[in-house]
Design an enzyme around this catalytic site. Structure first.
Site, short mmCIF file in Angstrom:
data_model
loop_
_atom_site.label_atom_id
_atom_site.label_comp_id
_atom_site.label_asym_id
_atom_site.label_seq_id
_atom_site.Cartn_x
_atom_site.Cartn_y
_atom_site.Cartn_z
N ASN A 1 -7.41 -2.48 14.17
CA ASN A 1 -8.95 -2.51 13.83
C ASN A 1 -9.18 -3.96 12.89
OD1 ASN A 1 -7.92 -1.83 11.23
ND2 ASN A 1 -8.92 -0.03 11.22
N ASP B 1 0.81 -1.12 -0.02
CA ASP B 1 -0.15 0.00 0.08
C ASP B 1 0.89 1.25 0.23
OD1 ASP B 1 0.94 -0.52 2.50
OD2 ASP B 1 -0.91 -0.93 3.39
N GLU C 1 -9.51 -1.77 5.31
CA GLU C 1 -10.26 -1.33 6.35
C GLU C 1 -11.45 -2.55 6.50
OE1 GLU C 1 -8.26 0.07 8.35
OE2 GLU C 1 -8.33 2.22 7.91
N HIS D 1 -7.19 -4.48 10.10
CA HIS D 1 -7.05 -4.28 8.52
C HIS D 1 -5.66 -5.05 8.16
CE1 HIS D 1 -4.37 -0.27 9.36
NE2 HIS D 1 -3.84 -1.31 9.26
C1 F6R Z 1 1.66 -1.46 6.30
C2 F6R Z 1 0.31 -2.24 6.11
C3 F6R Z 1 -0.62 -2.09 7.53
C4 F6R Z 1 0.49 -2.34 8.73
C5 F6R Z 1 -0.55 -2.41 9.82
C6 F6R Z 1 0.21 -2.51 11.22
O1 F6R Z 1 2.11 -1.66 4.98
O2 F6R Z 1 -0.22 -2.72 5.24
O3 F6R Z 1 -1.57 -3.13 7.22
O4 F6R Z 1 0.96 -3.68 8.57
O5 F6R Z 1 -1.05 -1.26 9.94
O6 F6R Z 1 1.14 -1.64 11.56
P1 F6R Z 1 2.28 -1.59 12.33
O7 F6R Z 1 3.20 -2.79 11.85
O8 F6R Z 1 3.09 -0.09 12.44
O9 F6R Z 1 1.43 -2.08 13.60
#
Ligand code: F6R
Length: 256
Positions: free
Chosen positions: A151, A80, A158, A153
């Site tokens: 959440n 992403d 989301e 995702h």
């Molecule tokens: C990042 C992504 C997100 C993160 C998630 C956890 O490329 O796709 O899904 O993996 O938000 O973020 P952290 O690792 O910062 O807790």
């Protein structure tokens, strides 16, 4: 119960600490690259950003520096990028990947794909289709690395994302913007949208490893494991994947 929505169980591996988990995954990636190299094939990796994969990337860099592995035949696709977002913005995922991994290994620039956050709005649809096709042109992703949002995702899929979703422009939840605001000077600078691979894009990867650490991830991981597969917890769709595993530290696993 035996309806199609009933969850099979995702295997879970709990490590003594998160460094051990990251080292294990780094070793697995190196072995995969070596096997593919020996077969004269490219290795296609799906990569994540955020705090979760930082240690993994450090370990991969170490292994490259020690001469254990070359990334010359590796192709990467990131999950992403924010939209709108310039590649040189320190909060961007382009910037993250460059500084956390790509600049420190011998990967070819043209083999690194991070969704473009700097396109005019009308080009996003065709670009997302191109991203999907590009992944397919390499025969799909061999190994997808994931983190998980509080959440539920995966990527920026989301809650509300469908199992069939593919690469597209999405709206970010306020909670996601808030959690991710630490990478920006002010929450006002966190974009409201992002381009993300879809749930289906992720499920199409040949193998998936979800890494998670820390108590902040414990509740959502318990929900993923307890829930049926549904849009309200996008990571629960991973129960559909035949080769998916969660690799956790003890605190992330504390409510399982
Ligand atoms: C990042 C992504 C997100 C993160 C998630 C956890 O490329 O796709 O899904 O993996 O938000 O973020 P952290 O690792 O910062 O807790």
């Amino acid at each position: 119960m035996s309806d199609s929505n009933t969850r099979p169980t995702i295997p879970i591996q709990i490590f003594e600490n998160f460094t051990d988990a990251s080292q294990f995954v780094a070793q697995k990636i190196v072995r995969l690259i070596q096997q593919k190299d020996a077969a004269g094939e490219k290795t296609v990796l799906g990569l994540a950003t955020g705090n979760t994969p930082r240690t993994l990337y450090r370990e991969l860099i170490k292994k490259y520096q020690q001469g254990e592995v070359s990334f010359k035949n590796v192709v990467t696709f990131n999950l992403d990028e924010y939209y709108p977002m310039q590649t040189d913005n320190p909060g961007s995922y382009h910037y993250f990947m460059k500084h956390e991994l790509f600049d420190h290994i011998d990967i070819k620039c043209e083999n690194c794909h991070v969704p473009k956050g700097d396109l005019p709005w009308e080009k996003i649809g065709p670009y997302c289709d191109w991203y999907e096709e590009k992944i397919k042109s390499y025969g799909g992703i061999d190994l997808q690395i994931l983190g998980i949002g509080q959440n539920g995702h995966i990527g920026f899929n989301e809650p509300g994302s469908t199992k069939e979703s593919i690469t597209r422009l999405v709206n970010l939840e306020e909670q996601t913007r808030l959690v991710n605001s630490s990478e920006f000077e002010h929450i006002d600078q966190v974009p409201y949208q992002a381009i993300t691979m879809g749930v289906q894009t992720i499920l199409d990867a040949h193998e998936v490893i979800l890494l998670a650490n820390g108590e902040k991830k414990a509740k959502i991981l318990a929900e993923v494991m307890a829930n049926r597969m549904e849009s309200s917890v996008p990571a629960s769709f991973l129960h559909h994947h035949p080769r998916c595993i969660f690799m956790l530290d003890p605190t992330a696993a504390s409510l399982l």
